[in-house]
Design a protein around this motif. Structure first.
Motif, PDB file in Angstrom:
ATOM      1  N   ALA A 671      -1.921   8.363 -12.307  1.00 48.96           N
ATOM      2  CA  ALA A 671      -1.012   7.276 -12.667  1.00 48.96           C
ATOM      3  C   ALA A 671      -0.163   6.864 -11.467  1.00 48.96           C
ATOM      4  CB  ALA A 671      -0.123   7.706 -13.828  1.00 48.96           C
ATOM      5  N   PHE A 672       0.325   7.849 -10.727  1.00 53.77           N
ATOM      6  CA  PHE A 672       1.151   7.548  -9.563  1.00 53.77           C
ATOM      7  C   PHE A 672       0.330   6.840  -8.487  1.00 53.77           C
ATOM      8  CE2 PHE A 672       2.664   8.993  -5.337  1.00 53.77           C
ATOM      9  CZ  PHE A 672       3.882   8.339  -5.319  1.00 53.77           C
ATOM     10  N   ARG A 673      -0.882   7.345  -8.243  1.00 57.87           N
ATOM     11  CA  ARG A 673      -1.728   6.749  -7.192  1.00 57.87           C
ATOM     12  C   ARG A 673      -2.236   5.380  -7.595  1.00 57.87           C
ATOM     13  NH1 ARG A 673      -3.475   4.759  -3.364  1.00 57.87           N
ATOM     14  NH2 ARG A 673      -4.893   5.594  -1.757  1.00 57.87           N
ATOM     15  N   GLY A 674      -2.548   5.213  -8.886  1.00 57.85           N
ATOM     16  CA  GLY A 674      -3.108   3.939  -9.316  1.00 57.85           C
ATOM     17  C   GLY A 674      -2.082   2.823  -9.382  1.00 57.85           C
ATOM     18  N   ARG A 675      -0.835   3.164  -9.841  1.00 58.36           N
ATOM     19  CA  ARG A 675       0.214   2.127  -9.940  1.00 58.36           C
ATOM     20  C   ARG A 675       1.510   2.703  -9.382  1.00 58.36           C
ATOM     21  NH1 ARG A 675       0.050   0.141 -16.099  1.00 58.36           N
ATOM     22  NH2 ARG A 675      -0.124   2.405 -16.392  1.00 58.36           N
ATOM     23  N   PRO A 676       1.616   2.809  -8.067  1.00 55.50           N
ATOM     24  CA  PRO A 676       2.823   3.403  -7.486  1.00 55.50           C
ATOM     25  C   PRO A 676       4.028   2.493  -7.707  1.00 55.50           C
ATOM     26  CG  PRO A 676       1.429   2.518  -5.758  1.00 55.50           C
ATOM     27  CD  PRO A 676       0.628   2.422  -7.016  1.00 55.50           C
ATOM     28  N   PRO A 677       5.218   3.088  -7.949  1.00 54.72           N
ATOM     29  CA  PRO A 677       6.419   2.288  -8.178  1.00 54.72           C
ATOM     30  C   PRO A 677       6.990   1.697  -6.890  1.00 54.72           C
ATOM     31  CG  PRO A 677       6.974   4.590  -8.197  1.00 54.72           C
ATOM     32  CD  PRO A 677       5.489   4.522  -8.066  1.00 54.72           C
ATOM     33  N   VAL A 678       6.385   2.046  -5.758  1.00 54.83           N
ATOM     34  CA  VAL A 678       6.820   1.552  -4.458  1.00 54.83           C
ATOM     35  C   VAL A 678       5.607   1.618  -3.536  1.00 54.83           C
ATOM     36  CG1 VAL A 678       7.533   3.848  -3.683  1.00 54.83           C
ATOM     37  CG2 VAL A 678       8.587   1.817  -2.652  1.00 54.83           C
ATOM     38  N   ALA A 679       5.586   0.744  -2.536  1.00 49.61           N
ATOM     39  CA  ALA A 679       4.462   0.774  -1.588  1.00 49.61           C
ATOM     40  C   ALA A 679       4.394   2.145  -0.928  1.00 49.61           C
ATOM     41  CB  ALA A 679       4.635  -0.317  -0.543  1.00 49.61           C
ATOM     42  N   LEU A 680       3.202   2.759  -0.976  1.00 47.06           N
ATOM     43  CA  LEU A 680       3.060   4.120  -0.466  1.00 47.06           C
ATOM     44  C   LEU A 680       2.681   4.102   1.007  1.00 47.06           C
ATOM     45  CD1 LEU A 680       1.111   5.878  -3.388  1.00 47.06           C
ATOM     46  CD2 LEU A 680       3.575   5.776  -2.981  1.00 47.06           C
ATOM     47  N   PRO A 681       3.388   4.837   1.837  1.00 48.60           N
ATOM     48  CA  PRO A 681       2.949   5.014   3.226  1.00 48.60           C
ATOM     49  C   PRO A 681       1.589   5.727   3.240  1.00 48.60           C
ATOM     50  CG  PRO A 681       5.219   5.759   2.902  1.00 48.60           C
ATOM     51  CD  PRO A 681       4.657   5.509   1.556  1.00 48.60           C
TER      52      PRO A 681
END
Length: 740
Positions: A671-681
């Motif tokens: 869930a975190f990887r598919g729809r992160p709440p912020v742009a992931l470095p």
């Protein structure tokens, strides 16, 4: 003597014959006895017949001709009740009635023989004739037995001697049993054989006349007591049966039954009817007009118990039109219980006109004075007296309470309540003093009276008994503090009694907690939050902690906040969200987290990432992580710190994997990887992918799809130490994990 009586009867007959002939010749007069016979003939019921007979023997100047005419008539249904009345009313008995009563002894009907024997037993001159009838063998056995029973009822020594002689003679065995029964009824002894009778007579036959009379008086007293006891037992059984039958009949028929009860000839039945009427009125039913009229009639009842009960029953209707009637009755009534009922009634339905007669009764120290004091107190409570009357009543009540400072009865308590309604300085002082009374009832009444004042001094006084050993006093004091308390001391007392460690009664803990919350809503946030740290550790603390946090939140509602206040609200909302998550209220927790983020975006940006990270973990694990929430988090300014969020996700991931909850750990990362709440470095994305790759291959699907969410445990929402940054430790980090 017999010749004289015979001559008198002959002379009377001649005179009567002449009078009748004269009347017949005139053709205009009816003999007096004929008018009574006509009245009896016109009676349509037994009650009407009995009323005519009562009038005849009690109110007629010369009843002899009419009584003789009835006793010699062919109507046994007249003769029997008349003979019974003569027996019950010895003053109405006359020698002229003996002959017709003697003839009734020879009747074929047992009831007629018994009634005449009873009546003859009260006429002293009948002894010789009764003995002759009993002894003559040619007389019918039934007549001889009736005469023998009459001898037993006479009760004189001569009559007893004749019975003893008849028993001992042995000449007529047929009547020995009857004579023995007559002697047993006469003596109340077990005389079943000739030997028993002879032994008894050896003792009683030699008594002096005075000793004999004393023995007879004692015997009569015993018989009267026995009859009274049997009578009362029968009446009690009758009343119990009537009550039971009344409760079984349909409600539509109950008013008719009550009408019969209150008009019954037995006072006990009338009392039952009045009692049942009180119950009906207490249940909210309206009394029918006919029944109300019957109740009014009972105010004039000959039985004082019925009059008092009628007053009490009428009071329950709270009809003020009865007040004048009661006041007039009080002026003329002499029976003490009825007077007390009337005084009590005036307190409930009286008005200004009742003040003067009640005040006139309060000067003494008897029961009427106490009841009048109580009634005056009710007039004050009902607020029906004029201002000047209230002052006079107040003076009377204060004077009474000064005379009875240690009284513990209900009157004293009623006075205390009335003093509260007066709201005078004198009454205040006496109510405060009554709080120290040894009587719990007086203390309760004083608390109730002080509650009316609405004065902070009254609340302070009541606070002194908040730790009373009496449950009732303690509850009343807590309830008053909960409603009217203001000071910190009041808050402390309420808080102390809100928990089981101090207060064992739940009925007291509940108002204490509610009162404490009322006061906390008027205090600053830091005071409310300080109470959070004072919560003890029973099982309901988490719920009460949530309530306290919501109370603190409400303190800031409805007004414009400063930056510091908005930051403080964000912090307490974060604490509230964590508490809600621990109780399984995920939806409320998410909404509260989002409200906290709004506060932090405006007043404490350094707290945004930590709070947002907690929100993400909770939303994913509760199945509420959706596009709307992701978009809202991404739109925040400042945005979330990706590293802070990742650290929180990674920490939770390790916890789940350590507990071998692999699928839950996989869902968290996906869930975190598919729809992160912020742009992931790139490094955060790589770390996430590596953790996912390290997980075992997912299990093949079963016939039942696996759950996509998992409840959040109380310790599931944690913070990553490395991501705290400048925000510092949160409030919940300073709280013990297992707080009640």
């Amino acid at each position: 003597m017999r010749d004289v009586r015979a001559s008198s009867r002959l002379l009377f007959s001649v005179i009567a014959a002449i009078a009748c002939a004269s009347g017949a010749g005139a053709g205009a007069q009816t003999p007096p006895e004929q008018s009574w016979i006509d009245r009896l003939s016109g009676a349509t019921s037994d009650a009407a017949r009995d009323a005519v007979l009562d009038d005849l023997i009690r109110t007629t100047d010369n009843p002899i001709p009419a009584v003789r005419a009835i006793l010699t008539s062919d109507r046994a249904d007249w003769r029997v009740p008349l003979a019974v009345r003569l027996w019950r009313d010895p003053e109405a008995m006359r020698p002229a009635y003996v002959d017709p009563l003697i003839r009734m002894l020879f009747s074929a009907e047992e009831a007629e023989r018994t009634a005449s024997a009873r009546a003859l037993s009260i006429e002293p001159g009948c002894l010789d004739r009764l003995v002759a009838i009993a002894d003559q063998a040619q007389n019918p056995v039934a007549a001889r037995r009736a005469a023998t029973r009459a001898l037993g009822w006479i009760g004189t020594r001569s009559a007893a001697e004749q019975l003893v002689r008849g028993v001992g003679s042995g000449s007529d065995g047929a009547l020995v049993a009857t004579r023995l029964e007559a002697l047993q009824a006469f003596t109340h002894r077990r005389l079943t054989t000739v030997e028993h009778v002879e032994r008894w007579w050896q003792d009683a036959g030699g008594l002096s006349e005075a000793a004999w009379q004393r023995r007879q008086v004692a015997r009569a007293a015993r018989e009267t007591r026995a009859l009274r006891d049997r009578h009362q037992t029968t009446i009690r059984r009758l009343v119990a049966t009537l009550r039971e039958n009344y409760l079984r009949i349909p409600e539509s028929e109950r008013f008719q039954a009550l009408q019969g009860f209150v008009t019954d000839t037995l006072p006990e039945v009338r009392l039952l009817g009045l009692e049942l009427i009180q119950i009906l009125v207490g249940e909210g039913q309206t009394i029918e007009a006919a029944l109300g009229s019957a109740m009014h009639e009972l105010l004039r009842d000959a039985d004082s118990r019925v009059r008092a009960a009628a007053v009490r029953a009428m009071v329950t209707t709270r009809n003020p039109t009865n007040a004048d009637r009661f006041r007039q009755m009080l002026a003329n009534e002499g029976n003490a219980p009825v007077r007390l009922a009337l005084i009590n009634a005036l307190g409930y339905i009286g008005d200004e006109s009742a003040v003067a007669p009640l005040l006139a009764l309060v000067g003494s120290d008897d029961a009427e004075a106490a009841e009048a004091v109580s009634a005056l107190g009710r007039l004050i409570e009902r607020d029906v007296a004029r201002v000047d009357s209230r002052e006079r009543i107040g003076q009377a009540l204060v004077a009474w309470i000064d005379r009875h400072p240690e009284s513990t009865n209900g009157i004293y308590e009623r006075v205390l309540i009335a003093l509260g309604a007066l709201r005078s300085p004198d009454s205040f002082e006496r109510l405060v003093a009554a709080l120290q009374s040894p009587s719990a009832g007086a203390q309760l009444a004083a608390i109730r009276g002080l509650a009316v004042f609405g004065d902070p001094r009254a609340v302070d006084a009541v606070a002194s008994v908040v730790d009373s050993p009496d449950v009732g006093v303690r509850r009343a004091a807590i309830e008053l503090l909960a409603q009217q308390g203001q000071r910190d001391a009041h808050l402390d007392a309420l808080w102390r009694h809100a928990f089981a460690g101090v207060e064992p009664e739940e009925t007291i803990r509940r108002p204490a907690w509610e009162g404490a919350l009322r006061l906390l809503k008027t205090r600053p946030i830091d005071v409310v939050l300080a109470r959070l740290d004072q919560l003890p550790a029973p099982e309901d603390t988490n719920g009460r902690a949530i309530t306290l946090l919501r109370t603190a939140e409400a303190v800031l509602a409805g007004r414009e906040l400063t930056v510091a206040e908005q930051r403080a609200r964000g912090e307490l909302r974060t604490r509230l969200a964590r508490r809600l998550a621990r109780t399984g209220s995920a939806e409320d927790a998410i909404a509260t987290y989002r409200a906290a983020l709004a506060d932090f975006h405006a007043a404490a940006p350094e707290n945004v990432s930590e709070t947002g990270a907690q929100l993400v973990v909770l939303a994913i694990e509760s199945g509420r992580y959706n596009d709307e929430l992701v978009d809202a988090l991404r739109a925040g300014n400042p945005p979330l710190d990706a590293n802070v969020v990742w650290n929180k996700i990674a920490l939770r991931f390790e916890e789940l994997r350590a507990r071998q909850e692999t699928e839950a750990a996989r869902r968290l990362l996906e869930a975190f990887r598919g729809r992160p709440p912020v742009a992931l470095p790139a490094d955060v994305a790589s770390k996430t992918d590596a953790l996912l790759a390290a997980l075992p291959a997912p299990k093949p699907p079963t016939s039942q799809p696996a759950a996509t969410t998992q409840p959040v445990s109380p310790t599931d929402v944690v913070e990553q130490p490395a991501a705290r940054g400048a925000a510092g430790p949160t409030n919940d980090e300073r709280e013990p994990e297992a707080v009640d």
